[in-house]
Design an enzyme around this catalytic site. Sequence first.
Site, PDB file in Angstrom:
ATOM      1  N   LYS A   1     -16.755  24.533 101.325  1.00  0.00           N
ATOM      2  CA  LYS A   1     -16.975  23.417 100.641  1.00  0.00           C
ATOM      3  C   LYS A   1     -18.033  22.672 101.199  1.00  0.00           C
ATOM      4  CE  LYS A   1     -16.339  19.528  98.145  1.00  0.00           C
ATOM      5  NZ  LYS A   1     -17.684  18.837  98.968  1.00  0.00           N
TER       6      LYS A   1
ATOM      7  N   GLY B   1     -12.163  13.038 108.583  1.00  0.00           N
ATOM      8  CA  GLY B   1     -11.616  14.148 109.659  1.00  0.00           C
ATOM      9  C   GLY B   1      -9.981  13.683 109.831  1.00  0.00           C
TER      10      GLY B   1
ATOM     11  N   GLU C   1     -15.172  18.127 114.039  1.00  0.00           N
ATOM     12  CA  GLU C   1     -16.594  17.498 114.698  1.00  0.00           C
ATOM     13  C   GLU C   1     -16.995  16.232 114.100  1.00  0.00           C
ATOM     14  OE1 GLU C   1     -19.658  16.328 115.363  1.00  0.00           O
ATOM     15  OE2 GLU C   1     -21.024  18.037 115.101  1.00  0.00           O
TER      16      GLU C   1
ATOM     17  N   CYS D   1     -25.136  13.157 114.173  1.00  0.00           N
ATOM     18  CA  CYS D   1     -23.761  12.791 114.518  1.00  0.00           C
ATOM     19  C   CYS D   1     -24.004  12.314 116.018  1.00  0.00           C
ATOM     20  CB  CYS D   1     -22.525  13.711 114.208  1.00  0.00           C
ATOM     21  SG  CYS D   1     -23.009  15.291 115.015  1.00  0.00           S
TER      22      CYS D   1
ATOM     23  N   GLU E   1     -20.641   3.583 113.781  1.00  0.00           N
ATOM     24  CA  GLU E   1     -21.505   4.440 113.538  1.00  0.00           C
ATOM     25  C   GLU E   1     -22.364   4.113 112.227  1.00  0.00           C
ATOM     26  OE1 GLU E   1     -21.769   9.478 113.540  1.00  0.00           O
ATOM     27  OE2 GLU E   1     -20.285   8.466 112.276  1.00  0.00           O
TER      28      GLU E   1
END
Length: 494
Positions: free
Chosen positions: A176, A234, A251, A285, A383
Amino acid sequence: MEPKLFIDGAWVDAAQGGTLDVINPATERPFAAIAAGSATDIDRAVAAAKRAGKGPWGRTTGRERAALLRAIAAGIEAEKDRLARLEVEDNGKPLAEAEGDIADTIYCFNLYATYAEELDARQGEPIAVPDARFSTRVKYVPAGVAGLIVPWNYPLLMAAWKVAPAIAAGCTLVLKPSEYTPLSALELARICHEAGVPPGVVNVVTGLGRDAGAPLAAHPDVSKLAFTGSVPTGIAVATAAAQDVKSLSLELGGKSPIVVFADADLDQVVEWVMFGIFWNQGQVCSATSRLIAERSIAPRLVERLAEEARKIVIGDGMTEGVQLGPLVSRAQYDKVLGYMEVGKREATLVTGGGRPAGFNAGYFVEPTIFTDVPADARIWKEEIFGPILSVAAFDSENHALDLANTTEFGLAAAVMTKDIERAERVADRFEAGVVWINCSQPNFLEPPWGGMKKSGVGRELGTWGLMNFLEPKQITAYQSSEPWGWYLKNTQNG
């Protein structure tokens, strides 16, 4: 490219018939459409993958799978220029960066071909046990149907990080891709098919995360989930995986520090700091977005960085000489601009801080530097995933490490100093899965990749990435001619 899904070796319409536009972030205009997959399409894809795993594919050797992986790499190599241009249209990154991504993708498939061949030699490897009457060996079996969910910042490369080891291990898979950057994943499906990958082994379902990604994560016939993306998503993937106790690798995000001591080479520091935050528009990231500089050099370093940041050429990634393309989407553009406004209230703006002059369309933002950033500032803790560098000063090694490690993330960290003993000492104390000394962001496919804390679970790349898709099976045999005697001993004793 027709808006189709790739399921069971064929191009098919989405069950509900919907489509989604694919937007060029440099123009804000749609240039393609994709099928809007749903839970029904995920069911079809997982069923196809499950059938394929129970067929001849489940009996292939590592050597046979290696041949397919090399054929996939050759197929990508043959179309590398077109694929790189497609990534620019889809993602916005400069063409030179996209070309590097495609080269790494080719290398990734070839590397896992080698690992697949080596896996044959490891099958049945003996394990020493303390009782000579028994022999024990280990075989490595595929984890089953793998659900792979990949992000938009490195569309084809992040897919390769998961697809290549899954194939090497003998898994079947449903991929996906992000709805923002789905086109290279569809091209990968075509290339896999043309390389001879059997129907059902590789399936690609495009669509929104809530409509296709969430059903994939929750599907009871998916045995392994591998996800790269944001922490909130996540957590949702991990929660879904927990319901069926699926094997899981995550991750996730990062807020990586780069600690610079006064003895470091200033020219090299500027080069690596710039690369660490402005490469790929800061949409990385592991981006070293927090600069922690020794107080005596901080003002001079910030001045140099600001000077260089103002020289960065911004524009359409297809234009020669462009170093900073647009952000990937309207949502990301609005998010990053919002953080720039937050930063103006929390810290001192040195350069950038908004949309560059002269751009009337496209998701372009300026490379931005804030200094005097407090440790409790949002731009220091959260972030951003954009070209924003936050700078703070330190007075001692312990102070620097405290600033570096006081974060919920732990993906990467960097230190720059000529004192190698100090560099090693700081590297050992970083709470991060990846550490760089006198550099930032070099990434090789052989070492493990992954983070601590909220930056993820497990490791990708290298043989660690292969093991993500394998289940070790212990086989122990009794090889003595003497009876074991357990039953007789117990009955005699009473």
